[in-house]
Design a protein around this motif. Structure first.
Motif, mmCIF file in Angstrom:
data_model
loop_
_atom_site.group_PDB
_atom_site.id
_atom_site.type_symbol
_atom_site.label_atom_id
_atom_site.label_comp_id
_atom_site.label_asym_id
_atom_site.label_seq_id
_atom_site.Cartn_x
_atom_site.Cartn_y
_atom_site.Cartn_z
ATOM 1 N N ALA A 392 0.556 -1.230 -0.144
ATOM 2 C CA ALA A 392 -0.182 -0.088 0.076
ATOM 3 C C ALA A 392 0.832 0.932 0.207
ATOM 4 C CB ALA A 392 -1.373 0.081 1.246
ATOM 5 N N GLY A 393 1.332 2.043 -1.017
ATOM 6 C CA GLY A 393 1.985 3.094 -1.464
ATOM 7 C C GLY A 393 3.167 2.436 -1.508
ATOM 8 N N ASP A 394 3.630 3.490 0.173
ATOM 9 C CA ASP A 394 5.553 3.134 0.532
ATOM 10 C C ASP A 394 5.228 2.259 1.636
ATOM 11 O OD1 ASP A 394 4.576 4.936 2.442
ATOM 12 O OD2 ASP A 394 6.358 6.068 2.485
ATOM 13 N N ARG A 395 4.166 1.062 2.520
ATOM 14 C CA ARG A 395 4.386 0.347 3.048
ATOM 15 C C ARG A 395 4.074 -1.084 2.706
ATOM 16 N NH1 ARG A 395 6.179 3.141 7.078
ATOM 17 N NH2 ARG A 395 5.074 2.122 9.022
ATOM 18 N N LEU A 396 4.525 -2.328 3.601
ATOM 19 C CA LEU A 396 4.213 -3.854 3.545
ATOM 20 C C LEU A 396 3.282 -3.843 4.593
ATOM 21 C CD1 LEU A 396 5.191 -5.922 1.722
ATOM 22 C CD2 LEU A 396 6.670 -6.360 3.463
ATOM 23 N N MET A 397 1.988 -4.489 3.647
ATOM 24 C CA MET A 397 1.198 -4.709 5.255
ATOM 25 C C MET A 397 1.172 -5.999 4.440
ATOM 26 S SD MET A 397 0.206 -1.632 5.332
ATOM 27 C CE MET A 397 -1.471 -2.484 6.545
ATOM 28 N N LEU A 398 1.146 -6.761 6.448
ATOM 29 C CA LEU A 398 0.889 -8.167 6.700
ATOM 30 C C LEU A 398 -0.689 -8.235 6.934
ATOM 31 C CD1 LEU A 398 4.542 -8.683 7.979
ATOM 32 C CD2 LEU A 398 3.784 -8.611 5.213
ATOM 33 N N GLN A 399 -1.067 -9.281 7.316
ATOM 34 C CA GLN A 399 -2.358 -9.545 8.232
ATOM 35 C C GLN A 399 -2.153 -11.101 8.210
ATOM 36 O OE1 GLN A 399 -6.925 -8.732 7.072
ATOM 37 N NE2 GLN A 399 -6.119 -7.242 8.187
ATOM 38 N N VAL A 400 -2.514 -11.552 9.730
ATOM 39 C CA VAL A 400 -2.827 -12.455 9.891
ATOM 40 C C VAL A 400 -4.277 -12.444 10.722
ATOM 41 C CG1 VAL A 400 -1.505 -15.109 10.849
ATOM 42 C CG2 VAL A 400 0.001 -13.336 9.623
ATOM 43 N N GLY A 401 -4.812 -13.982 9.978
ATOM 44 C CA GLY A 401 -6.312 -14.097 10.655
ATOM 45 C C GLY A 401 -6.264 -15.843 10.959
ATOM 46 N N ASP A 402 -7.282 -15.794 12.315
ATOM 47 C CA ASP A 402 -7.747 -16.972 12.231
ATOM 48 C C ASP A 402 -9.196 -16.958 13.055
ATOM 49 O OD1 ASP A 402 -7.525 -16.905 15.523
ATOM 50 O OD2 ASP A 402 -5.713 -16.245 15.214
#
Length: 450
Positions: A392-402
């Protein structure tokens, strides 16, 4: 700077939190009806009422000292007088920060103290060169007109609102002591208009109730400007705050690196090193038995061969823990898929990246997902999990869900707290959304730096 779901922030009245930064309590009445009676409203009104006399004193002092100092610059005395005035403004600033902390629940950090190299002139020079000192002077000048305006508006709305709302209770004063039926709205030589009928009193009371209900929000808007002024002018500068954050982050990086080195040393000492020592002893015994009992020696060599395989696997695992080769060779998609395959629950991995971030960021992203999936395996009691990675733009996004039991938090000593500190060291952000009963979603944001 890294943040997390739940910890305190500087402004404890931010939306979505109650007093002290805790989740807001449930109320029967809506906020608009209970606002006139809340403690926060009375504290903010007290802040506005105190602001005017304090700001007048501070304004008069600041203008007097600065004018005296500038007027006497032709002599040597003007410089120390000006420095003394600025120092006293900093003292008033400490009072204002304490007042904002007590009444507005706004916790503003104290700016760095003045540090001279020794002697009066060194201290005077440090005061005059300090941007913090001049910002305190600017606050003293700007806050007085605003405090006067806020005082007039707040007192006017508050007094007229409660007076009109309670008018039916004290209207009897007019016929008893003034000889008229009520408050006079209009009067000339021919006729007068008084608020004396039941309908007029009801309308007056209704208008007063409306003012009573809207006044807390007007006061809240007025003190919002005070919050901005206190934060912007009486706190540490952005540069000083950033330097402090970088110093703290550097300490976290050093501590994390030291902890990793201790972990590697411990794993080598307790794992592969101990196994290799035992292997050397077994081979020595097999060498002694080679001529006397070849069959026993062969069995010992066969056992040693198995130990070699186990030791090699431990070394491979250790090397993967330091930096996996698949991450270097094939990137996050393949590396995260390898992590997901070792998780105890099915994991869906979606990586949407057209290019690769910086190697350091890529490594932190890998270990972040690895630790989060370990938490899913050990604590979540989940039946499935997911990993999403995107830019997202100049950011690296991580999402971990359970879909596990939830209740995860960043309390001191937990794995998520350590993960938050590691992301904080690279200007990352960690947000945990894990209500009791689940599901859990952990979102990490890292700078791209590709």
């Amino acid at each position: 700077m890294a943040t997390a779901y739940g910890p305190d922030t500087r402004d404890l009245h931010r939306p979505g939190t109650g007093s002290g930064g805790h989740p807001p309590a449930k109320h029967v009445l809506p906020a608009a009806l209970r606002a006139p009676f809340e403690g926060r409203t009375w504290r903010e009104l007290g802040y506005v009422l105190l602001s005017m006399p304090i700001s007048v004193v501070l304004f008069c002092f600041a203008v007097t000292m600065v004018s005296l100092g500038l007027g006497m610059l032709i002599t040597f005395l003007g410089i120390p007088i000006l420095a003394a005035g600025l120092a006293m403004c900093r003292g008033f600033g400490a009072v204002e920060r304490a007042r904002a902390r007590a009444l507005l629940r706004l916790d503003v950090a104290d700016p760095a103290p003045i540090r001279g190299k020794g002697g009066l002139m060194s201290w005077v020079g440090a005061v005059l060169k300090s941007g913090v000192s001049w910002r305190h002077l600017l606050y003293a000048v700007l806050h007085m007109p605003w405090a006067t305006f806020a005082f007039v508006v707040a007192v006017t709305f508050w007094a007229y609102g409660w007076a009109a709302f309670t008018y039916p209770l004290w209207r009897w004063v007019f016929p008893a002591y003034a000889g008229v039926g009520g408050i006079q709205l209009y009067g000339d030589r021919t006729h007068q208009v008084y608020l004396d009928s039941p309908f007029e009193m009801a309308v007056t009371s209704a208008l007063g109730l409306a003012l009573v209900l809207v006044t807390p929000w007007i006061v809240r808007g007025l003190v919002a400007v005070d919050r901005v002024m206190v934060l912007g002018l009486l706190g540490p500068s952005r540069l000083a705050t950033r330097v402090s954050e970088l110093e703290s982050d550097r300490g976290v990086v050093v501590d994390t690196a030291a902890a990793d080195l201790r972990r590697i040393e411990r794993d080598l000492h307790d794992g592969a090193q101990a196994r290799l020592v035992a292997l050397a002893m077994d081979l020595g015994l097999a060498k002694e038995k080679l001529t006397d009992d070849p069959e026993a020696a062969a069995r010992m060599v066969d056992e040693a061969h198995g130990e070699v395989k186990v030791a090699l696997q431990e070394l491979r695992d250790l090397a993967r823990g330091i930096h996996p080769a698949v991450l270097t060779d094939r990137g996050l998609d393949a590396a995260l898929s390898a992590i997901a395959s070792r998780c105890t629950v099915p994991v869906k991995v979606v990586v949407d990246l057209e290019s690769r971030p910086a190697q350091a960021i890529e490594g932190i992203a890998y270990f972040t997902v690895s630790e989060l999936l370990q938490n899913v395996s050990k604590h979540a009691r989940a039946t499935r999990a997911s990993v999403d990675v995107w830019r997202a733009g100049d950011r690296l996004m991580l999402q971990v869900g359970d879909d596990g039991r939830g209740g995860a938090g960043v309390s001191t000593g937990s794995g998520l707290a350590g993960l938050t500190e590691r992301l904080d060291a690279v200007d990352g952000i960690l947000v945990v959304d894990s209500p009791a009963g689940g599901p859990t979603t952990v979102t990490a944001e890292l700078p791209w730096r590709g």
